[in-house]
Design an enzyme around this catalytic site. Structure first.
Site, PDB file in Angstrom:
ATOM      1  N   ASP A   8      19.629  39.393  36.002  1.00  0.00           N
ATOM      2  CA  ASP A   8      19.330  39.718  37.390  1.00  0.00           C
ATOM      3  C   ASP A   8      20.469  39.167  38.251  1.00  0.00           C
ATOM      4  OD1 ASP A   8      18.914  36.982  37.533  1.00  0.00           O
ATOM      5  OD2 ASP A   8      16.869  37.118  38.305  1.00  0.00           O
ATOM      6  N   CYS A  65      18.712  34.807  33.811  1.00  0.00           N
ATOM      7  CA  CYS A  65      18.159  34.836  35.161  1.00  0.00           C
ATOM      8  C   CYS A  65      18.322  33.413  35.688  1.00  0.00           C
ATOM      9  CB  CYS A  65      16.710  35.326  35.174  1.00  0.00           C
ATOM     10  SG  CYS A  65      15.525  34.292  34.291  1.00  0.00           S
ATOM     11  N   GLY A  66      17.588  33.037  36.724  1.00  0.00           N
ATOM     12  CA  GLY A  66      17.770  31.698  37.265  1.00  0.00           C
ATOM     13  C   GLY A  66      17.456  30.614  36.251  1.00  0.00           C
ATOM     14  N   THR A  67      16.344  30.795  35.555  1.00  0.00           N
ATOM     15  CA  THR A  67      15.887  29.786  34.595  1.00  0.00           C
ATOM     16  C   THR A  67      15.952  30.241  33.143  1.00  0.00           C
ATOM     17  OG1 THR A  67      13.669  30.676  34.796  1.00  0.00           O
ATOM     18  CG2 THR A  67      14.234  28.830  36.258  1.00  0.00           C
ATOM     19  N   GLY A  68      16.057  31.525  32.931  1.00  0.00           N
ATOM     20  CA  GLY A  68      15.916  32.085  31.579  1.00  0.00           C
ATOM     21  C   GLY A  68      14.459  32.371  31.244  1.00  0.00           C
ATOM     22  N   HIS A  98      15.142  28.760  12.603  1.00  0.00           N
ATOM     23  CA  HIS A  98      13.699  28.741  12.340  1.00  0.00           C
ATOM     24  C   HIS A  98      12.970  29.954  12.909  1.00  0.00           C
ATOM     25  CE1 HIS A  98      13.356  24.097  11.636  1.00  0.00           C
ATOM     26  NE2 HIS A  98      14.349  24.651  10.954  1.00  0.00           N
ATOM     27  N   ASN A  99      13.410  30.447  14.072  1.00  0.00           N
ATOM     28  CA  ASN A  99      12.676  31.532  14.740  1.00  0.00           C
ATOM     29  C   ASN A  99      13.344  32.887  14.572  1.00  0.00           C
ATOM     30  OD1 ASN A  99      12.714  29.002  17.076  1.00  0.00           O
ATOM     31  ND2 ASN A  99      10.817  29.519  16.050  1.00  0.00           N
ATOM     32  N   ARG A 109      20.707  28.826  36.783  1.00  0.00           N
ATOM     33  CA  ARG A 109      20.520  27.766  37.775  1.00  0.00           C
ATOM     34  C   ARG A 109      20.228  26.420  37.103  1.00  0.00           C
ATOM     35  NH1 ARG A 109      16.738  31.526  41.713  1.00  0.00           N
ATOM     36  NH2 ARG A 109      18.462  32.616  42.738  1.00  0.00           N
ATOM     37  N   ARG A 133       8.918  29.430   4.167  1.00  0.00           N
ATOM     38  CA  ARG A 133       8.048  29.004   5.270  1.00  0.00           C
ATOM     39  C   ARG A 133       8.505  29.586   6.604  1.00  0.00           C
ATOM     40  NH1 ARG A 133      11.546  25.020   4.318  1.00  0.00           N
ATOM     41  NH2 ARG A 133      12.408  23.758   6.007  1.00  0.00           N
ATOM     42  N   HIS A 134       9.824  29.728   6.764  1.00  0.00           N
ATOM     43  CA  HIS A 134      10.308  30.293   8.028  1.00  0.00           C
ATOM     44  C   HIS A 134      10.068  31.799   8.081  1.00  0.00           C
ATOM     45  CE1 HIS A 134      11.806  26.467   9.176  1.00  0.00           C
ATOM     46  NE2 HIS A 134      12.731  26.415   8.222  1.00  0.00           N
ATOM     47  N   ARG A 137       6.432  32.332   8.874  1.00  0.00           N
ATOM     48  CA  ARG A 137       6.080  32.061  10.282  1.00  0.00           C
ATOM     49  C   ARG A 137       6.637  33.143  11.203  1.00  0.00           C
ATOM     50  NH1 ARG A 137       7.678  25.828   9.028  1.00  0.00           N
ATOM     51  NH2 ARG A 137       5.740  25.324   7.921  1.00  0.00           N
TER      52      ARG A 137
HETATM   53  C1  RB5 Z   1      15.219  34.861  41.095  1.00  0.00           C
HETATM   54  O1  RB5 Z   1      15.200  34.189  42.308  1.00  0.00           O
HETATM   55  C2  RB5 Z   1      14.527  34.045  40.025  1.00  0.00           C
HETATM   56  O2  RB5 Z   1      13.153  33.994  40.271  1.00  0.00           O
HETATM   57  C3  RB5 Z   1      14.799  34.626  38.655  1.00  0.00           C
HETATM   58  O3  RB5 Z   1      16.167  34.674  38.439  1.00  0.00           O
HETATM   59  C4  RB5 Z   1      14.272  33.873  37.444  1.00  0.00           C
HETATM   60  O4  RB5 Z   1      14.601  32.524  37.488  1.00  0.00           O
HETATM   61  C5  RB5 Z   1      12.885  34.111  37.084  1.00  0.00           C
HETATM   62  O5  RB5 Z   1      12.408  33.640  36.034  1.00  0.00           O
END
Ligand code: RB5
Length: 147
Positions: A8, A65-68, A98-99, A109, A133-134, A137
């Site tokens: 995004d 994105c901001g946090t993933g 593992h995943n 961010r 095991r992996h 799972r």
């Molecule tokens: C956008 O502001 C923010 O909400 C988006 O990038 C993301 O972090 C959402 O999970």
């Protein structure tokens, strides 16, 4: 490898940075999602990456994105996607081992450019641990849900 990157607006600049680094390492990179830092709804980036991976043209996806978190939640709605939101090199390594993750999610961010590249590099350099095991799972991840 053929990789597809999506983000995004919040992940746009970090996506460009990591994608350029990936290209410099010899990967063939396609980018989808935001074209600038103008608002772009993150689930749409996940949709684009998930659908392109399903077509079989790309080995791995990278979503930002901001946090993933948002991109990973949406990507993991797709049964063929195992998206791992990683904040460290060790998470990327274990997410592959593992995943058997096939999509790396990064929080623009949360992480520095150096951290993002290091996490991406670890993800790309690590194979899957195919111990029984992996595999078992990971098979459960795709099994029918319990409720
Ligand atoms: C956008 O502001 C923010 O909400 C988006 O990038 C993301 O972090 C959402 O999970």
């Amino acid at each position: 490898m053929k990789l597809i990157f999506g983000s995004d607006h919040a992940g746009f600049e970090m996506r460009r940075h990591v994608a350029d680094w990936a290209t410099s390492q010899g990967h063939e990179v396609t980018e989808v999602g935001a074209n600038s830092t103008e608002p772009f709804d993150y689930p749409l980036a996940s949709d684009a990456v998930a659908c392109e991976i399903k077509k079989g043209a790309f080995e791995f996806g990278v979503l930002l994105c901001g946090t993933g978190i948002g991109v990973s939640i949406r990507a993991n709605r797709y049964p063929h996607i195992r998206a791992a939101d990683c904040t460290s090199v060790e998470m990327a390594r274990l997410g592959r081992l593992h995943n058997h993750a096939n999509v790396l999610c990064l929080g623009a961010r949360i992480l520095s450019k150096e951290e993002s590249v290091a996490i991406f590099q670890a993800f790309m350099e690590t194979g899957t641990d195919d111990a029984e095991r992996h595999d078992r799972r990971v098979d459960f991840l795709d099994a029918s849900l319990s409720c």
